[in-house]
Design an enzyme around this catalytic site. Structure first.
Site, PDB file in Angstrom:
ATOM      1  N   SER A 185     -17.150  46.409  46.931  1.00  0.00           N
ATOM      2  CA  SER A 185     -17.441  47.114  48.175  1.00  0.00           C
ATOM      3  C   SER A 185     -17.879  46.131  49.257  1.00  0.00           C
ATOM      4  CB  SER A 185     -18.547  48.151  47.912  1.00  0.00           C
ATOM      5  OG  SER A 185     -19.472  48.200  48.967  1.00  0.00           O
ATOM      6  N   THR A 186     -17.414  46.360  50.462  1.00  0.00           N
ATOM      7  CA  THR A 186     -17.956  45.597  51.583  1.00  0.00           C
ATOM      8  C   THR A 186     -18.566  46.587  52.548  1.00  0.00           C
ATOM      9  OG1 THR A 186     -15.732  45.638  52.486  1.00  0.00           O
ATOM     10  CG2 THR A 186     -16.488  43.548  51.673  1.00  0.00           C
ATOM     11  N   GLY A 187     -19.853  46.574  52.598  1.00  0.00           N
ATOM     12  CA  GLY A 187     -20.550  47.490  53.498  1.00  0.00           C
ATOM     13  C   GLY A 187     -21.034  46.745  54.715  1.00  0.00           C
ATOM     14  N   LYS A 188     -21.790  47.463  55.505  1.00  0.00           N
ATOM     15  CA  LYS A 188     -22.320  46.856  56.710  1.00  0.00           C
ATOM     16  C   LYS A 188     -23.392  45.828  56.362  1.00  0.00           C
ATOM     17  CE  LYS A 188     -23.112  50.832  58.471  1.00  0.00           C
ATOM     18  NZ  LYS A 188     -23.689  51.929  59.232  1.00  0.00           N
ATOM     19  N   SER A 231     -24.068  44.724  52.988  1.00  0.00           N
ATOM     20  CA  SER A 231     -23.905  43.922  51.784  1.00  0.00           C
ATOM     21  C   SER A 231     -22.458  43.896  51.326  1.00  0.00           C
ATOM     22  CB  SER A 231     -24.775  44.495  50.663  1.00  0.00           C
ATOM     23  OG  SER A 231     -24.192  45.671  50.169  1.00  0.00           O
ATOM     24  N   VAL A 267     -20.473  43.648  47.603  1.00  0.00           N
ATOM     25  CA  VAL A 267     -20.744  43.745  46.171  1.00  0.00           C
ATOM     26  C   VAL A 267     -19.541  43.237  45.380  1.00  0.00           C
ATOM     27  CG1 VAL A 267     -21.285  45.330  44.283  1.00  0.00           C
ATOM     28  CG2 VAL A 267     -22.304  45.704  46.534  1.00  0.00           C
ATOM     29  N   ASP A 315     -32.783  56.012  51.578  1.00  0.00           N
ATOM     30  CA  ASP A 315     -31.361  56.060  51.946  1.00  0.00           C
ATOM     31  C   ASP A 315     -30.629  56.863  50.876  1.00  0.00           C
ATOM     32  OD1 ASP A 315     -29.080  55.631  53.422  1.00  0.00           O
ATOM     33  OD2 ASP A 315     -28.693  53.640  52.608  1.00  0.00           O
TER      34      ASP A 315
HETATM   35  P1  ADP Z   1     -24.808  49.049  50.622  1.00  0.00           P
HETATM   36  O1  ADP Z   1     -26.171  48.774  51.130  1.00  0.00           O
HETATM   37  O2  ADP Z   1     -23.773  48.152  51.168  1.00  0.00           O
HETATM   38  O3  ADP Z   1     -24.444  50.513  50.670  1.00  0.00           O
HETATM   39  P2  ADP Z   1     -24.891  49.463  47.743  1.00  0.00           P
HETATM   40  O4  ADP Z   1     -25.968  48.916  46.869  1.00  0.00           O
HETATM   41  O5  ADP Z   1     -24.903  50.928  48.027  1.00  0.00           O
HETATM   42  O6  ADP Z   1     -24.890  48.612  49.074  1.00  0.00           O
HETATM   43  O7  ADP Z   1     -23.515  49.049  47.116  1.00  0.00           O
HETATM   44  C1  ADP Z   1     -22.294  49.384  47.719  1.00  0.00           C
HETATM   45  C2  ADP Z   1     -21.350  49.979  46.704  1.00  0.00           C
HETATM   46  O8  ADP Z   1     -21.108  49.076  45.651  1.00  0.00           O
HETATM   47  C3  ADP Z   1     -21.906  51.214  46.046  1.00  0.00           C
HETATM   48  O9  ADP Z   1     -21.594  52.362  46.769  1.00  0.00           O
HETATM   49  C4  ADP Z   1     -21.238  51.219  44.700  1.00  0.00           C
HETATM   50  O10 ADP Z   1     -19.960  51.821  44.789  1.00  0.00           O
HETATM   51  C5  ADP Z   1     -21.068  49.743  44.412  1.00  0.00           C
HETATM   52  N1  ADP Z   1     -22.148  49.257  43.569  1.00  0.00           N
HETATM   53  C6  ADP Z   1     -23.330  48.743  43.965  1.00  0.00           C
HETATM   54  N2  ADP Z   1     -24.088  48.393  42.925  1.00  0.00           N
HETATM   55  C7  ADP Z   1     -23.387  48.696  41.822  1.00  0.00           C
HETATM   56  C8  ADP Z   1     -23.623  48.564  40.418  1.00  0.00           C
HETATM   57  N3  ADP Z   1     -24.758  48.036  39.953  1.00  0.00           N
HETATM   58  N4  ADP Z   1     -22.659  48.967  39.582  1.00  0.00           N
HETATM   59  C9  ADP Z   1     -21.522  49.483  40.037  1.00  0.00           C
HETATM   60  N5  ADP Z   1     -21.225  49.634  41.338  1.00  0.00           N
HETATM   61  C10 ADP Z   1     -22.142  49.248  42.224  1.00  0.00           C
HETATM   62 MG    MG Z   2     -25.003  52.128  49.712  1.00  0.00          MG
END
Ligand code: ADP
Ligand code: MG
Length: 493
Positions: free
Chosen positions: A233-236, A238, A240, A376
């Site tokens: 995932s690429t969020g605003k 972070s 991942v 959140d």
């Molecule tokens: P953000 O602050 O960018 O929303 P998140 O911690 O929600 O960061 O992570 C973004 C996405 O990455 C999550 O919506 C999820 O789909 C995936 N993700 C994050 N942590 C995990 C994890 N430990 N295992 C599996 N997927 C994860």
């Molecule tokens: Mg999130």
């Protein structure tokens, strides 16, 4: 100038590519100057990075630069190989650079940028293009004036280009010499950009900066990770990544892990500082940190919060390792497939109802056992895995005694309540019932519902704040086992 041994001042060490602090103090100086304020000596400001104004300006500057970088990338992508290109120049925030076709004779931005730190530049022609009267008139085309102006303009080459001390002397560059110098600068810049591009061929890691990439590779080298597979995932805030776990001396590393890379971009920072600024755990440190370290606080917060949650047996990722702004934790999912978010999963009504009661229980555990408000919480930050709801994304979670803690809790409750009601869970509580059930507070729900409820929440927060002010203590009826383990000091970079 002090160094007149050589016309190029080569004896002096080359000036470092200008640092953020320099740019900042320069900007600040210009602004203060413009406002015509009788402030004390500017040097006081230049060295003082603890000042709020300075911090704010530094953040703004970094934000502007990142904005520009992004713009440059977009510009490049937009124009592609096309022979005709559209310039985004006008949208840039800092360091505009000239277009190679800009007219040599025109006075442009370069001459309008006032720099109070530079030694007085040799007199160049004023804007109207001539000086003097009658026979003694000098136009901007006059060779000598033109030469001086060219020398002055050299000062605006990219910061990496060391132009020597020509400015301090009455050096005159002919148009021809100046133009070829300028051309050289551009081609150098383009060449270095191309070289850089080649280095960054891997697509997955594109999402992070070279510094971060290096940190990630180091983890692979050290054997903590077997392999970094790709971006989940690429969020605003972070990015991942999924990775295969390796081994650590003190603890086992799960087979599948994620790397949550907190973005060193400050885009979202402005909205988020509200969370951290008032969190007493971080209050002291917040004011003393440079922007990069502020980002690390998010990772650190997430780590501590996850640890508290684990202790309360809330299903959540397990922390493996924290390295600067990269948090390694266990992967929720299986065989490279991440567990779906609650918003994406299709559940039968029995499971959906079940999920609601789980979330209610998790929120209570979180509040009462961990002394935390998620802040959140929504269907985006809850995963469905092995028939259970898992909570993730807790970097912004705060303690209920946070000055806005109850408001954040209320928002969480609203998200949860709305989501489950929309999914047809008739048992789903209203936001008010949920709030009271989680917090153990007994705020009455009147006719004016939301407004009254909110007023009560804010009043509670206020009362608590006053109490903290007077006694230096937290007062909510929550058992607070204090003291997250302190972080090992991390070598600074
Ligand atoms: P953000 O602050 O960018 O929303 P998140 O911690 O929600 O960061 O992570 C973004 C996405 O990455 C999550 O919506 C999820 O789909 C995936 N993700 C994050 N942590 C995990 C994890 N430990 N295992 C599996 N997927 C994860
Ligand atoms: Mg999130």
């Amino acid at each position: 100038p002090d160094n007149l041994q050589s016309p190029w001042g080569s004896a002096a060490p080359a000036a470092p590519a200008c640092s953020l602090a320099d740019v900042m103090s320069e900007q600040l100086a210009t602004q203060l100057d413009e406002e015509n304020n009788a402030f004390p000596a500017l040097t006081e400001y230049a060295s003082e990075t603890t000042s709020d104004l300075m911090l704010a300006k530094m953040l703004q500057m970094q934000f502007d630069r990142e904005f520009d970088d992004q713009l440059r990338r977009e510009e490049k992508k937009f124009n592609g190989e096309s022979k005709v290109s559209i310039s985004f120049e006008n949208y840039r925030m800092v360091h505009p650079y000239e277009d190679s076709d800009s007219s040599e004779d025109e006075v442009d931005w370069q001459d309008t940028r006032h720099d109070p730190y530079k030694a007085d530049k040799p007199q160049t022609t004023p804007r109207r293009g001539f000086t003097g009267k009658g026979k003694n008139i000098t136009t901007k085309h006059d060779a000598e004036t033109c030469g001086r102006k060219n020398t002055a303009r050299m000062d605006n080459f990219a910061p990496e280009v060391h132009v020597g001390d020509g400015l301090g002397m009455d050096l005159k560059l002919s148009n021809q010499v100046f133009n070829s110098l300028k051309q050289h600068c551009y081609s150098e810049q383009r060449r270095s950009a191309r070289l850089h591009e080649k280095k960054e061929h891997s697509t997955a890691e594109q999402a992070v900066d070279p510094r971060t990439r290096l940190l990630m590779y180091k983890m692979v080298n050290a054997g903590v990770l077997e392999n970094i597979n790709g971006c989940i995932s690429t969020g605003k805030e972070s990015v991942v990544f999924h990775a295969d776990g390796g081994s650590l001396e003190e603890q086992p590393v799960p087979d599948e892990v994620v790397l949550k890379v907190f973005k060193t971009t400050l885009n979202e920072f402005k909205n988020r500082d509200r969370y951290i600024k008032d969190d007493y755990r971080f209050k002291e440190r917040f004011s003393k940190l440079n922007p990069r370290k502020v980002i690390r606080l998010w990772a650190e917060k997430e780590m501590h919060n996850l640890a508290r949650m684990k202790k309360a047996e809330i299903p959540c990722p397990e922390v493996v390792l924290l390295k600067k702004h990269i948090l390694v934790m266990s992967f929720i999912g299986k065989d490279h497939v991440p567990a779906p978010k609650l918003k994406d999963v299709v559940l039968n009504s029995e499971d959906m109802k079940n999920a609601f009661y789980q979330v209610l229980h998790l929120m209570q555990l979180m509040y009462q056992e961990c002394n935390l408000v998620h802040a959140d919480l929504s269907e985006y930050n809850m995963l469905w895995h092995e028939g259970k709801v898992w909570l993730i994304d807790v970097s912004q979670s705060i303690e209920p005694t946070h000055p806005h803690g109850l408001e954040f809790l209320f928002r969480d409750c609203r998200n949860v309540s709305t989501f489950f009601q929309k999914r047809g869970v008739s048992e789903a509580m209203s936001v008010y019932e949920l709030f009271n059930a989680v917090s153990g507070l007994n705020i009455p729900v009147g006719a004016e519902e939301e407004a009254e409820f909110m007023a009560e929440i804010v009043a509670l927060e206020k009362r608590n704040e006053d109490h903290v002010q007077k006694r230096g203590k937290k007062t909510f009826p929550v058992t607070c086992e204090d003291g997250d383990p302190p972080l090992k000091p991390d070598a600074d970079d």
